[in-house]
Motif scaffolding. Sequence first.
Motif, PDB file in Angstrom:
ATOM      1  N   HIS A 106       4.531 -22.498  -6.936  1.00 43.77           N
ATOM      2  CA  HIS A 106       5.325 -21.281  -7.178  1.00 43.77           C
ATOM      3  C   HIS A 106       4.527 -20.280  -7.999  1.00 43.77           C
ATOM      4  O   HIS A 106       4.554 -19.083  -7.732  1.00 43.77           O
ATOM      5  CB  HIS A 106       6.622 -21.635  -7.923  1.00 43.77           C
ATOM      6  CG  HIS A 106       7.545 -22.510  -7.125  1.00 43.77           C
ATOM      7  ND1 HIS A 106       8.715 -23.008  -7.617  1.00 43.77           N
ATOM      8  CD2 HIS A 106       7.449 -22.979  -5.865  1.00 43.77           C
ATOM      9  CE1 HIS A 106       9.315 -23.741  -6.693  1.00 43.77           C
ATOM     10  NE2 HIS A 106       8.560 -23.745  -5.622  1.00 43.77           N
TER      11      HIS A 106
ATOM     12  N   LEU B  87       1.376 -19.940  -7.981  1.00 42.02           N
ATOM     13  CA  LEU B  87       0.353 -19.347  -7.116  1.00 42.02           C
ATOM     14  C   LEU B  87       0.936 -18.337  -6.129  1.00 42.02           C
ATOM     15  O   LEU B  87       0.344 -17.281  -5.900  1.00 42.02           O
ATOM     16  CB  LEU B  87      -0.409 -20.451  -6.369  1.00 42.02           C
ATOM     17  CG  LEU B  87      -1.217 -21.394  -7.272  1.00 42.02           C
ATOM     18  CD1 LEU B  87      -1.898 -22.483  -6.448  1.00 42.02           C
ATOM     19  CD2 LEU B  87      -2.265 -20.631  -8.069  1.00 42.02           C
ATOM     20  N   TYR B  88       2.113 -18.638  -5.565  1.00 45.59           N
ATOM     21  CA  TYR B  88       2.742 -17.635  -4.661  1.00 45.59           C
ATOM     22  C   TYR B  88       2.940 -16.330  -5.427  1.00 45.59           C
ATOM     23  O   TYR B  88       2.759 -15.233  -4.901  1.00 45.59           O
ATOM     24  CB  TYR B  88       4.149 -18.034  -4.189  1.00 45.59           C
ATOM     25  CG  TYR B  88       4.341 -19.369  -3.520  1.00 45.59           C
ATOM     26  CD1 TYR B  88       3.309 -20.008  -2.842  1.00 45.59           C
ATOM     27  CD2 TYR B  88       5.590 -19.987  -3.537  1.00 45.59           C
ATOM     28  CE1 TYR B  88       3.532 -21.234  -2.229  1.00 45.59           C
ATOM     29  CE2 TYR B  88       5.810 -21.206  -2.914  1.00 45.59           C
ATOM     30  CZ  TYR B  88       4.780 -21.827  -2.272  1.00 45.59           C
ATOM     31  OH  TYR B  88       5.015 -23.026  -1.680  1.00 45.59           O
TER      32      TYR B  88
ATOM     33  N   LYS C 276       0.805  -1.218   0.000  1.00 47.77           N
ATOM     34  CA  LYS C 276       0.000   0.000   0.000  1.00 47.77           C
ATOM     35  C   LYS C 276       0.840   1.270   0.000  1.00 47.77           C
ATOM     36  O   LYS C 276       0.309   2.371   0.025  1.00 47.77           O
ATOM     37  CB  LYS C 276      -0.938   0.015   1.214  1.00 47.77           C
ATOM     38  CG  LYS C 276      -1.818  -1.217   1.339  1.00 47.77           C
ATOM     39  CD  LYS C 276      -3.111  -1.050   0.537  1.00 47.77           C
ATOM     40  CE  LYS C 276      -4.088  -2.188   0.816  1.00 47.77           C
ATOM     41  NZ  LYS C 276      -4.264  -3.090  -0.321  1.00 47.77           N
TER      42      LYS C 276
ATOM     43  N   GLU D 251      -0.761  -9.716  -7.272  1.00 49.21           N
ATOM     44  CA  GLU D 251      -2.077  -9.136  -6.971  1.00 49.21           C
ATOM     45  C   GLU D 251      -2.000  -8.006  -5.959  1.00 49.21           C
ATOM     46  O   GLU D 251      -2.859  -7.132  -5.945  1.00 49.21           O
ATOM     47  CB  GLU D 251      -3.012 -10.232  -6.442  1.00 49.21           C
ATOM     48  CG  GLU D 251      -3.611 -11.072  -7.539  1.00 49.21           C
ATOM     49  CD  GLU D 251      -4.557 -12.124  -6.989  1.00 49.21           C
ATOM     50  OE1 GLU D 251      -4.043 -13.108  -6.429  1.00 49.21           O
ATOM     51  OE2 GLU D 251      -5.775 -11.951  -7.087  1.00 49.21           O
TER      52      GLU D 251
ATOM     53  N   SER E  50      -5.650  -8.075 -11.155  1.00 49.03           N
ATOM     54  CA  SER E  50      -6.468  -9.207 -10.702  1.00 49.03           C
ATOM     55  C   SER E  50      -5.937 -10.523 -11.256  1.00 49.03           C
ATOM     56  O   SER E  50      -5.329 -10.569 -12.335  1.00 49.03           O
ATOM     57  CB  SER E  50      -7.924  -9.025 -11.114  1.00 49.03           C
ATOM     58  OG  SER E  50      -8.134  -9.497 -12.424  1.00 49.03           O
ATOM     59  N   ARG E  51      -6.161 -11.588 -10.498  1.00 47.64           N
ATOM     60  CA  ARG E  51      -5.725 -12.924 -10.905  1.00 47.64           C
ATOM     61  C   ARG E  51      -6.337 -13.315 -12.241  1.00 47.64           C
ATOM     62  O   ARG E  51      -5.653 -13.804 -13.134  1.00 47.64           O
ATOM     63  CB  ARG E  51      -6.144 -13.927  -9.828  1.00 47.64           C
ATOM     64  CG  ARG E  51      -5.822 -15.383 -10.152  1.00 47.64           C
ATOM     65  CD  ARG E  51      -4.428 -15.748  -9.742  1.00 47.64           C
ATOM     66  NE  ARG E  51      -4.175 -15.399  -8.366  1.00 47.64           N
ATOM     67  CZ  ARG E  51      -3.920 -16.285  -7.393  1.00 47.64           C
ATOM     68  NH1 ARG E  51      -3.890 -17.557  -7.666  1.00 47.64           N
ATOM     69  NH2 ARG E  51      -3.680 -15.890  -6.160  1.00 47.64           N
ATOM     70  N   ASP E  52      -7.649 -13.059 -12.359  1.00 45.75           N
ATOM     71  CA  ASP E  52      -8.341 -13.457 -13.586  1.00 45.75           C
ATOM     72  C   ASP E  52      -7.765 -12.743 -14.806  1.00 45.75           C
ATOM     73  O   ASP E  52      -7.682 -13.313 -15.886  1.00 45.75           O
ATOM     74  CB  ASP E  52      -9.846 -13.179 -13.468  1.00 45.75           C
ATOM     75  CG  ASP E  52     -10.517 -14.201 -12.560  1.00 45.75           C
ATOM     76  OD1 ASP E  52      -9.789 -15.030 -11.968  1.00 45.75           O
ATOM     77  OD2 ASP E  52     -11.750 -14.176 -12.417  1.00 45.75           O
ATOM     78  N   GLN E  53      -7.365 -11.470 -14.603  1.00 43.86           N
ATOM     79  CA  GLN E  53      -6.766 -10.718 -15.710  1.00 43.86           C
ATOM     80  C   GLN E  53      -5.441 -11.339 -16.141  1.00 43.86           C
ATOM     81  O   GLN E  53      -5.170 -11.496 -17.340  1.00 43.86           O
ATOM     82  CB  GLN E  53      -6.564  -9.245 -15.310  1.00 43.86           C
ATOM     83  CG  GLN E  53      -6.109  -8.364 -16.449  1.00 43.86           C
ATOM     84  CD  GLN E  53      -7.084  -8.411 -17.623  1.00 43.86           C
ATOM     85  OE1 GLN E  53      -8.292  -8.228 -17.446  1.00 43.86           O
ATOM     86  NE2 GLN E  53      -6.583  -8.701 -18.814  1.00 43.86           N
TER      87      GLN E  53
ATOM     88  N   SER F  46      -0.133 -14.381  -6.328  1.00 42.30           N
ATOM     89  CA  SER F  46      -0.569 -13.725  -5.093  1.00 42.30           C
ATOM     90  C   SER F  46       0.269 -12.470  -4.822  1.00 42.30           C
ATOM     91  O   SER F  46      -0.259 -11.423  -4.434  1.00 42.30           O
ATOM     92  CB  SER F  46      -0.518 -14.753  -3.967  1.00 42.30           C
ATOM     93  OG  SER F  46      -0.171 -14.199  -2.742  1.00 42.30           O
TER      94      SER F  46
END
Lengths: 95, 328
Positions: B94, B96-97, B39, B103, B108-111, B100
């Motif tokens: 890996h 997925l880490y 942030k 993100e 976004s993940r889907d993007q 994450s």
Amino acid sequence: MTKQEWPLYEVFIRTKAGLSHRHAGSVHAPDDQMALSNARDTYTRRSEGVSLWVVRSDRIVASDPAETSAFFEPAEDKIYRHPTFYDIPDGVENL
Amino acid sequence: MYTQGLDQGGRDQQAAVETAEQLAAFQKRIDAEEKIEAKDWMPEAYRRTLVRQISQHAHSEIIGMQPEGNWLTRAPSLKRKAILLAKVQDEAGHGLYLYSAAETLGVSRDQMVADLLSGKAKYSSIFNYPTLSWADIGAIGWLVDGAAIMNQIPLCRCSYGPYARAMVRVCKEESFHQRQGFDIMLNLCRGTDRQKAMAQDALNRWWWPSLMMFGPNDSESTHSAQSMAWKIKRFSNDELRQKFVDVTVQQAAFLGISVPDDDLKLDEASGHYNYGEIDWQEFIDVIAGNGPCNQQRLDKRRRAHDDGDWVREAAQAYANKQAARVAA
């Protein structure tokens, strides 16, 4: 069925009894139970934990980094809260 | 490395809203080795560079499951199969880490997944080469994961906190990958002549693509200077490549197989190995989508994604039903 993005969950792992849970990363899941399963499969493949917490990322309330100094300022001038503030003369033991 | 495509991209435009004071204050934090967290204020170009780098890295892990997955049903023993299965599972982990971590920068993940499936996003050139024999599984662990480790250890100290933390986790697991690869090579090299020839053939085919993993020469790498200044990158492409050559040549000597490079020679003065010219045209072709397996890799990923559609739908339907029940 319309596609909707699965919510994000933050994952916290307790590596062994006696230690606090610690943030590890995040996973997406359609519901709480699957978030827990996904977190297990993603973050504890090598017995990294004995307990897992998952919490919806949008439920976390966080302080604002831009306001960090103002937010934590009240603690800064209270140095007497630290034991090192006090001078203890030589010869006084066990204090 | 897993993000070579970065070096091919165009220059970033500096957003107009960022003041010189903001940029200077940011650089001061970086220079003081402070970590940047999700942030915190950051220049738009820093954010964009990281999103591209981390997502490309994630895509590479996901596509990287395929060359090895090819041998899951053909592993020579149950032990080897179980180990390979664990390794391929790690590659997914890996990915997925890293998704994450990306993100946290607001993408976004889907993007990211959509960009991979559409072919818009890049991934490492190395995964567009075929795995023709079991020895290739050994060569991948030893060379490809070995090269990855060279690159990833410094990333554990990257200025962006979430990326650095993800890399710590990845590096721990990557070390198992490299050792299991070397173990396969060692077994083959201590085996029959035919087995040793298989190991040599794998080294012949994977050596040069592994060197390409480090990306273009420093003189050609346009984004490197900015990434170094931001401490996203700690060593240059050529420095890391040299390090890799130096350690790997000696390991090959231990195995008793030879590196396919006639120009390879130890430079006594520097202690480094000089090596031959890399075929950069091949590198450019593979990055551009014309490697031996680019099409096959993307097709398979798309198919896997489509085949999983009903599972995602069912999980969503179940979640909706549970939520409705709670609400009622």
